[in-house]
Design a protein around this motif. Structure first.
Motif, mmCIF file in Angstrom:
data_model
loop_
_atom_site.group_PDB
_atom_site.id
_atom_site.type_symbol
_atom_site.label_atom_id
_atom_site.label_comp_id
_atom_site.label_asym_id
_atom_site.label_seq_id
_atom_site.Cartn_x
_atom_site.Cartn_y
_atom_site.Cartn_z
ATOM 1 N N GLU A 198 9.250 12.526 -6.056
ATOM 2 C CA GLU A 198 9.584 12.355 -7.470
ATOM 3 C C GLU A 198 9.745 10.866 -7.718
ATOM 4 O O GLU A 198 10.624 10.216 -7.149
ATOM 5 N N TRP A 199 8.883 10.357 -8.564
ATOM 6 C CA TRP A 199 8.899 8.930 -8.841
ATOM 7 C C TRP A 199 9.713 8.680 -10.104
ATOM 8 O O TRP A 199 9.689 9.453 -11.035
ATOM 9 N N GLN A 200 10.423 7.548 -10.075
ATOM 10 C CA GLN A 200 11.104 7.154 -11.305
ATOM 11 C C GLN A 200 10.937 5.675 -11.540
ATOM 12 O O GLN A 200 10.567 4.915 -10.637
ATOM 13 N N ALA A 201 11.186 5.290 -12.762
ATOM 14 C CA ALA A 201 11.014 3.888 -13.149
ATOM 15 C C ALA A 201 11.789 3.001 -12.181
ATOM 16 O O ALA A 201 12.934 3.324 -11.815
ATOM 17 N N GLY A 202 11.166 1.917 -11.779
ATOM 18 C CA GLY A 202 11.831 1.009 -10.856
ATOM 19 C C GLY A 202 11.425 1.231 -9.405
ATOM 20 O O GLY A 202 11.702 0.409 -8.539
ATOM 21 N N ASP A 203 10.703 2.340 -9.127
ATOM 22 C CA ASP A 203 10.245 2.568 -7.757
ATOM 23 C C ASP A 203 9.179 1.543 -7.366
ATOM 24 O O ASP A 203 8.254 1.262 -8.147
ATOM 25 N N VAL A 204 9.352 1.057 -6.189
ATOM 26 C CA VAL A 204 8.387 0.057 -5.695
ATOM 27 C C VAL A 204 8.018 0.407 -4.262
ATOM 28 O O VAL A 204 8.892 0.659 -3.432
ATOM 29 N N VAL A 205 6.719 0.433 -4.002
ATOM 30 C CA VAL A 205 6.247 0.538 -2.619
ATOM 31 C C VAL A 205 5.789 -0.840 -2.170
ATOM 32 O O VAL A 205 5.019 -1.496 -2.883
ATOM 33 N N ALA A 217 4.934 -0.160 5.712
ATOM 34 C CA ALA A 217 5.285 0.144 4.319
ATOM 35 C C ALA A 217 6.788 0.309 4.175
ATOM 36 O O ALA A 217 7.486 0.687 5.124
ATOM 37 N N ARG A 218 7.272 0.010 3.014
ATOM 38 C CA ARG A 218 8.675 0.238 2.658
ATOM 39 C C ARG A 218 8.681 0.833 1.266
ATOM 40 O O ARG A 218 7.847 0.495 0.427
ATOM 41 N N ILE A 219 9.651 1.670 1.043
ATOM 42 C CA ILE A 219 9.786 2.226 -0.300
ATOM 43 C C ILE A 219 11.256 2.136 -0.670
ATOM 44 O O ILE A 219 12.132 2.527 0.112
ATOM 45 N N GLY A 220 11.515 1.507 -1.816
ATOM 46 C CA GLY A 220 12.901 1.261 -2.197
ATOM 47 C C GLY A 220 13.647 0.530 -1.097
ATOM 48 O O GLY A 220 14.827 0.764 -0.861
ATOM 49 N N GLY A 221 12.950 -0.358 -0.386
ATOM 50 C CA GLY A 221 13.588 -1.152 0.650
ATOM 51 C C GLY A 221 13.677 -0.456 1.999
ATOM 52 O O GLY A 221 13.986 -1.079 3.002
ATOM 53 N N ALA A 222 13.353 0.841 2.073
ATOM 54 C CA ALA A 222 13.456 1.569 3.341
ATOM 55 C C ALA A 222 12.079 1.731 3.975
ATOM 56 O O ALA A 222 11.103 1.996 3.272
ATOM 57 N N ALA A 223 12.026 1.570 5.280
ATOM 58 C CA ALA A 223 10.747 1.685 5.982
ATOM 59 C C ALA A 223 10.168 3.083 5.807
ATOM 60 O O ALA A 223 10.899 4.078 5.786
#
Lengths: 628, 628
Positions: free
Chosen positions: B502-509, B481-487
């Motif tokens: 804390e999630w914000q608009a634009g977050d992608v897993v 998995a990666r979140i915001g490009g980070a593993a």
């Protein structure tokens, strides 16, 4: 064209332990218990005519179901089985029982010779109106076989007289002359019986009638259509759909595929082979050969069973040989022995004897329990433990069939050719034949089927030259022979070692047929056996009973390179040879139904017993084809 | 006790190609063609009451067999399937057809609320006299599910009103008060429908009735005995023999083995799980867990099919899972999806989601053809080519069941917990949920089931902290998995990767679930699969169709160490991933049926296709379990 004739059962004495024990069981247990069952289920009573018409019932194991259309045949087969056993040891009680039946048949027979207990009791006006379904000629055929056997065993000809009157009537009713019916029986059987009568009496009328029935079969317009129309029955009503069921879909010489009801097929082919010999009829011989090749290369179980399907009690498609639903009727394998014996008389080819032996020692013999009073009708090659022998059956055909086969096994041991004696089956038997130079006594002794060391003592009244032909089974890879102590090269000619010399009293041939436990693999088109292997030793096919294994059958496999050994176990089932091997069992303790790791395996010794003897130690899962 | 709730189908939009295509087929082909079949076979006409009683017939594919006791349920299921599809794309023609049916039901309903087309047409005096066999409550249950679905899809409540009147009547008739019948339906279904009505309307009377039906089941004295005696019926007349058939042999909390009719079982367990959650009832939850463990460890096909036997349309013995006679009714796998979804709401355990996915993508989905207008009722795992989808069935339950499942698949994708959103199924779906900090849009995109690269975009109206739980399927050995490009380390907690932040608009897993073609081995007690292996890739179980192979299926085997690869074939069946391997085929050219040498083998490439898509290219032999 007939090159060999069988030596009748009454002239052969069984001396070997294996068949003596079986024969003694048949005589002391099977024949009396079958008589008791025939009495209990009113079969014997059905012969006592006239009587009021009872209600129809057809319940297995009910205490008294009513007359069945095939009951006369059961009585005929019982007389035949009993008669075969009498030369082994006469038994006044059994002979009195036969005589009482003959009394009844004599009373039941109509003045014109007709006799059939179903029709005389229920619908005398309808005799000879449904040959397709109702077994009238089939019944007479079995009674005739009984009459011939009883005549040969005892010299008594009263039953033969009843049969002669019956068949004189049949010969009036059926034939190609004006006013005659061009019929034949839906269930072949009478044809081979008539040829036996011809051999026993020398009266050509029997041969002529058999020839007519076989030649007329499948002719156009179809007799079963004519008969059906005469009954006013709708064409679509025929449950079997096709006349393949009774092998009457084509004239017999045009038949190339073994189809329909398996017992009907085998009985018909038996008569065809007989007639080919009688008439030197090449077209009939060729038809037999084509059918033989078809059944043995596409539609036969490894145990010598025939007919996979219960639906038609018969054949389906090539290579359709399911194991857990196998029908493989006991009667069909008995009939295979009859057919093979006729083929062997046409042509001394060991292939016929090999198949005769296979059917006899495996699928057929499995039909009778060790105790001799329970029976398999169908012979599965895999059972979850729910398949057992019956003590009786609403259609008890197989019970008397296996009894008459065992009681007459001596009749399949030898063949008599022109200045030649052939030994087809081993196991301890002796006979005296008359050749051009006088009488010769032949005594074969062996511990067959457990051991392949065979001794044939030849004792002519005076020295004479003739051929002794000893079968070399195809299962034997390294046969050896000695004569008078000197090695004799075994050069088998189509499965027989033929020794022509001047024989004198004291001559002994020692034949060694080493029996190795070995694997059999199936043709790749047999779906049910794919990835599996069967075990054989000598003439016997083996199976696994779960009680003898360290793991449930479905967990076991036999790796390709595991060594097979064998051992004689005198303590087991009266003494049998077992096959032993180091198998492998799945031992996986995980509860997961499906997993990404293969199941763990552990060594598990495997013990196989002869197929014919399975299910003699109580309910038990069984398997012939083992996973590799 | 309920920790999660499903997000209803109407609030989930399917965006992925796989399910969009299926959903479009259901909407454009399946729903209209089913309406046409219901009209053709007079099912719709049966609702038009009163009418003269027509003669009884029950012929598959006859043009007009008469009313069946279960026809109301088929209408209810069709409405339900159609309603599930409408949010995807509204269709005035389908909506008019639903309204016309509601018109008829409104007219058919009796003043007291009773409605059942069989009884009102044929034997109004006998209503509520045979709950064991005659499906009155089952039918109402399906109509109620249709009413709830139509209400949720369109907001229209006229059908719900009919149902409310019907169930007010039911609640008067059944219960534990004096004068009431202590009955429940022989075919569970109404229980789960009532809980849906409770959720949709908030009216506790539905929950109370469901609770009564589940709790009363199997109580002594047995209601079906009482009812049978009242009908004057002999006890021995019950064809199924045992109340295990309807899971009423014991009170539900005492049941530990999955038995009887498979669909009945799964529907009952679904309601039990629902009620465990509603009432925080530990004893009911434990019963569900015991039954779940039983069925998934002893009585389930590798394809997620249930109930091997056609005789009782249900369960037999542990590990009895024959392939060529598998019943594995489509309905039972649909019902497994329902049950699993409820278990998942009780307990966020990936095991439930794994089984939900297995049943959905394999046994259930196989029930519907690619074209969307033919159906499997039973789902064999091995066929000689004679097993095909029907265009209709005298009991068309499976047709509408698979349609409603496909059309509502979005309803199984997400779960909503306390400040938590769980993603159970992947394949492209989006929804908006309201959490404590406001609305959050969740969009999952992937090419699932062909590829495990998954992208989950989280878009809260405003930044907020909550948990996003992503299912890590058990079939996946190496998730990443990666979140915001980070593993992001994947530490799955009972099958879910739970990300609290804390999630914000634009977050992608980005979740990567690598799909490897792999083997599955059976539990050693499954006799039918011994020595065999199945293939799986991701959520899909594979099979071999003979047309794709170089040799007949029964000649093929897949050696243990042959490498498996996979390839996406855009040209095949609309685009599917196939599994490829170097197999081995028996090539033996000899004619001998049995031989002492093993068959010759030769390499043979093997191509496997997903099980669900078999039999979409004409008749074809098929095999799931391959010999090793």
């Amino acid at each position: 064209m007939r090159r060999y004739s069988s030596i009748p059962f009454a002239k052969v004495r069984i001396t070997g332990a294996f068949w003596s024990e079986r024969l003694e069981t048949v005589l002391s247990t099977t024949i009396p218990s079958q008589h008791a069952q025939l009495a209990k289920y009113n079969v014997l009573d059905s012969l006592k005519l006239p009587k009021p018409v009872p209600p129809l019932t057809f319940q297995p194991h009910a205490d008294g179901f009513s007359t069945q259309i095939f009951w006369d045949s059961d009585v005929g087969k019982w007389i035949e089985a009993a008669a075969y056993a009498l030369p082994h040891r006469r038994d006044p009680r059994i002979e009195a029982q036969i005589e009482a039946i003959i009394d009844d048949l004599e009373k039941a027979q109509e003045p014109d010779g007709y006799v059939n207990c179903w029709y005389l009791e229920r619908e005398p006006q309808n005799r000879w109106t449904n040959l397709r379904d109702n077994h009238e000629l089939y019944n007479l055929g079995h009674l005739l076989e009984g009459a011939v056997a009883y005549l040969r065993a005892t010299g008594r000809d009263r039953l033969m007289g009843i049969m002669e009157r019956a068949f004189d009537h049949v010969a009036q009713v059926f034939g190609r002359n004006p006013g005659q019916k061009r019929g034949y029986c839906g269930h072949p059987e009478v044809e081979l019986a008539l040829i036996k009568a011809w051999h026993a009496t020398g009266q050509r009328k029997y041969l002529n009638l058999a020839t007519y029935f076989v030649d007329e079969r499948g002719a156009s317009p179809h007799y079963f259509d004519i008969e059906r129309d005469a009954r006013g029955e709708a064409p679509g009503k025929y449950g079997q759909g096709t006349y393949e069921y009774s092998q009457s879909h084509l004239p017999v010489r045009d038949q190339t595929k073994v189809v329909g009801h398996a017992v009907r097929a085998m009985y018909l082919y038996t008569a065809m082979a007989d007639l080919a010999a009688e008439h030197s009829d090449d077209s009939l011989k060729r038809a037999c050969e084509v059918l033989w090749r078809d059944v043995t290369t596409t539609r036969m179980y490894v145990t010598g069973g025939f007919g996979p399907s219960a639906r038609n009690e018969g054949f389906t498609q090539d290579y359709d040989l399911p194991n857990d639903t196998a029908y493989a009727e006991t009667c069909a394998s008995c009939a295979m022995v009859f057919w093979a014996a006729r083929m062997l008389n046409l042509d001394l080819d060991g292939h016929y004897a090999d198949l005769m032996e296979l059917a006899l020692y495996n699928n057929a013999l499995a039909g009778l329990s060790r105790e001799g009073d329970t029976y398999f009708y169908d012979n599965k090659l895999e059972s979850d433990g729910s398949h057992h022998r019956w003590d009786w059956h609403p259609c008890p055909c197989c019970t008397m069939n296996v009894a008459r086969l065992v009681a007459s096994v001596g009749g399949y041991a030898f063949g008599l050719g022109e200045n030649e004696v052939a030994v087809h089956l081993y196991g301890g038997a002796e006979t005296t034949v008359t050749l051009s130079g006088g009488a010769v006594h032949i005594a074969e002794t062996s511990a067959y089927p457990w051991d392949g060391a065979i001794r044939v003592a030849v004792t002519p009244d005076q020295p004479q030259t003739f051929t002794l032909s000893l079968r070399i089974p195809a299962w034997c890879a390294h046969p050896a022979a000695r004569i008078g102590g000197a090695a004799l090269p075994v050069i088998a000619e189509r499965g027989y070692l033929r020794i022509t010399r001047e024989w004198q009293a004291g001559d002994v041939v020692e034949l060694d047929l080493p029996m190795q436990a070995e694997r059999l693999w199936p043709h790749p088109e047999i779906k049910a056996d794919a990835g599996r292997v069967a075990l054989r030793r000598g003439p016997l096919v083996y199976c696994l009973e779960e009680r003898d294994q360290a793991a449930p059958l479905h967990r076991l496999r036999l790796p390709r390179h595991a060594a097979l050994t064998n051992a004689f176990r005198p303590d087991l089932l009266g003494g049998i040879a077992v096959i032993l091997a180091e198998g492998i069992a799945n031992r996986e303790p995980s509860q997961a139904l499906y997993r990404t790791a293969p199941p763990a395996e552990a060594p598990a010794p495997i013990m196989a017993v002869p197929y014919y003897i399975w299910c003699n130690r109580g309910p038990n899962p069984m398997l012939v084809w083992l996973r590799e």
